[in-house]
Design a protein around this motif. Structure first.
Motif, short mmCIF file in Angstrom:
data_model
loop_
_atom_site.label_atom_id
_atom_site.label_comp_id
_atom_site.label_asym_id
_atom_site.label_seq_id
_atom_site.Cartn_x
_atom_site.Cartn_y
_atom_site.Cartn_z
N GLY A 49 0.88 -1.24 0.08
CA GLY A 49 -0.06 -0.03 0.03
C GLY A 49 0.71 1.42 -0.10
N CYS A 50 1.74 1.22 0.83
CA CYS A 50 2.94 2.43 0.88
C CYS A 50 3.62 2.57 -0.52
N VAL A 51 3.76 1.66 -1.27
CA VAL A 51 4.42 1.63 -2.73
C VAL A 51 3.41 2.33 -3.56
N LEU A 52 2.14 1.69 -3.43
CA LEU A 52 1.23 2.11 -4.33
C LEU A 52 0.64 4.06 -4.15
N ALA A 53 1.01 4.17 -2.90
CA ALA A 53 0.87 5.53 -2.65
C ALA A 53 2.14 6.49 -2.84
N GLY A 54 3.14 5.85 -2.97
CA GLY A 54 4.60 6.53 -3.34
C GLY A 54 5.01 6.96 -1.92
N ILE A 55 4.64 6.46 -0.87
CA ILE A 55 5.29 7.14 0.28
C ILE A 55 6.42 6.12 1.25
N THR A 56 7.05 5.70 0.34
CA THR A 56 8.00 4.57 0.92
C THR A 56 9.11 5.33 2.05
N GLY A 57 9.16 6.52 1.73
CA GLY A 57 10.44 7.35 2.49
C GLY A 57 9.69 8.22 3.75
N TRP A 58 8.27 7.80 3.90
CA TRP A 58 7.91 8.84 5.15
C TRP A 58 8.62 7.95 6.38
N THR A 59 8.77 9.01 7.32
CA THR A 59 9.63 8.73 8.66
C THR A 59 8.53 9.34 9.81
N SER A 60 8.78 8.73 10.94
CA SER A 60 8.14 9.38 12.15
C SER A 60 8.25 11.12 12.32
N ALA A 61 9.56 11.31 11.74
CA ALA A 61 10.14 12.62 11.89
C ALA A 61 9.16 13.41 11.09
N ASP A 62 8.65 12.97 9.54
CA ASP A 62 7.86 13.74 8.99
C ASP A 62 6.50 13.66 9.69
N VAL A 63 5.94 12.71 10.10
CA VAL A 63 4.61 12.79 10.82
C VAL A 63 4.62 13.75 11.92
N ARG A 64 5.67 13.84 12.69
CA ARG A 64 5.79 14.94 14.10
C ARG A 64 5.94 16.31 13.27
N ALA A 65 6.39 16.50 12.19
CA ALA A 65 6.54 17.77 11.73
C ALA A 65 5.23 18.35 10.94
N ALA A 66 4.55 17.41 10.47
CA ALA A 66 3.07 17.92 9.91
C ALA A 66 2.16 18.82 10.94
N GLU A 67 1.28 19.35 10.39
CA GLU A 67 0.15 20.02 11.15
C GLU A 67 -0.85 19.02 11.60
N LEU A 68 -0.83 18.46 12.68
CA LEU A 68 -1.83 17.40 12.99
C LEU A 68 -2.89 17.76 13.91
N VAL A 69 -4.02 17.10 13.50
CA VAL A 69 -5.39 17.04 14.02
C VAL A 69 -5.87 15.81 14.87
N LEU A 70 -6.26 16.14 15.99
CA LEU A 70 -6.59 14.83 16.81
C LEU A 70 -8.23 15.01 17.23
N VAL A 71 -8.88 13.94 17.10
CA VAL A 71 -10.25 13.84 17.65
C VAL A 71 -10.65 12.52 18.18
N PRO A 72 -11.55 12.42 19.22
CA PRO A 72 -12.06 11.17 19.54
C PRO A 72 -13.21 10.97 18.74
N PHE A 73 -13.24 9.79 18.79
CA PHE A 73 -14.32 8.92 17.56
C PHE A 73 -15.12 7.91 18.57
N GLY A 74 -16.44 7.98 18.30
CA GLY A 74 -17.24 7.11 18.96
C GLY A 74 -17.35 7.01 20.37
#
Length: 222
Positions: free
Chosen positions: A197-222
Motif C-alpha cells: 500500500g505504501c508503494v502504491l501511494a509512493g510514500i516509501t520514504g515517510w518517517t516518524s519525523a515527517d509525521v511529527r513535523a506535520a500540522e496534526l489534528v486529533l479527535v476522539p471517535f465513537g
C-alpha cells in the motif's frame, strides 16, 4: 523477491513502516487511511468524525502504556472507541485510527461502504491499511474514483498475484520480503501487504519525523 524498496531506517524489524509502528500500540488493532485531494479535516469529516471535537496535536515522546497509541496518549481519553490522528505530508493526507473503528462509513443511500471507497469519491486515490489481532494480520484496500482497485490481506496476497494487474504486481515486488523465523524462505511476510500500500501511494520514504513535523489534528471517535 527483492529486498523492500524502502530506505533502511523506514522499516522496523518486522517490516512494518516505522512511522506506523511509532503511532500504534504494541499489539495493534488499527487502520491507517491515505487519501489524495482531501485536507485532514475533510478526511476526518468523510470518516464520520465530529470536527467540533477536533484539536491541534503535538505528539508525546512516549505512549502512556503498551496498550495505548501515541494519539490516545495525547488525547488523554480512554473511553472513546478510537483516537483519530490526521495530517498531510506532501500530496497525501493520512488518518490514523488506533482501534480500527473507521473501516466503513455511511453512504448517501443509508447503507455502509468501505472507508477507502468513500474517501476516493473526491476523484483521487485512497487506501486503507489495517492491522488486525483477531483475523488476517494485515489488510489492504485501494480505491480510485469511488471504485475498488484492490482488496486483499496477508493470507491472500501471494496466491492472487497471477491475476492482479501489472501495477499491483510491481508494487508487491517493490514491497519485497522481510524474512521471518515463522515463515519459509521466500514466503511473503504479513507486513508485505502494508508495504505494498505504501508503494502504491509512493510514500516509501515517510518517517516518524515527517509525521511529527506535520500540522496534526486529533479527535476522539465513537
Amino acid at each position: 523477491m527483492p529486498e523492500p524498496a524502502f530506505p533502511a531506517a523506514a522499516l522496523d524489524p518486522e517490516g512494518r513502516p516505522a512511522w506506523i509502528t511509532e503511532l500504534g500500540a504494541e499489539d495493534p488493532h488499527q487502520i491507517v487511511h491515505l487519501v489524495r485531494d482531501l485536507q485532514p479535516r475533510e478526511a476526518l469529516e468523510a470518516l464520520g468524525a465530529r470536527l467540533a471535537h477536533a484539536r491541534p496535536c503535538t505528539l508525546p515522546e512516549e505512549r502512556a502504556d503498551e496498550h495505548s497509541s501515541l494519539p490516545r496518549t495525547a488525547l488523554g481519553e480512554t473511553d472513546c472507541a478510537s483516537a483519530l490522528l490526521a495530517g498531510r505530508i506532501g500530496g497525501w493526507t493520512f488518518v490514523f485510527d488506533d482501534a480500527g473503528h473507521t473501516d466503513s462509513v455511511s453512504n448517501e443511500q443509508g447503507g455502509l461502504e468501505s472507508a477507502a471507497l468513500a474517501l476516493s469519491r473526491t476523484g483521487g486515490a485512497a487506501l486503507s491499511l489495517a492491522h488486525n489481532f483477531d483475523g488476517p494480520c494485515c489488510g489492504l484496500e485501494f480505491a480510485e474514483d469511488g471504485a475498488e482497485v484492490l482488496w486483499t490481506n496477508s493470507d491472500d496476497l501471494e496466491g492472487s498475484l497471477p491475476e492482479l494487474p501489472d501495477r499491483i504486481r510491481e508494487a508487491v515486488a517493490a514491497a519485497g520480503i522481510v524474512e521471518q523465523d515463522h515463515l519459509d524462505p521466500g514466503e511473503l511476510d504479513e507486513e508485505a501487504v502494508i508495504r505494498t500500500g505504501c508503494v502504491l501511494a509512493g510514500i516509501t520514504g515517510w518517517t516518524s519525523a515527517d509525521v511529527r513535523a506535520a500540522e496534526l489534528v486529533l479527535v476522539p471517535f465513537g
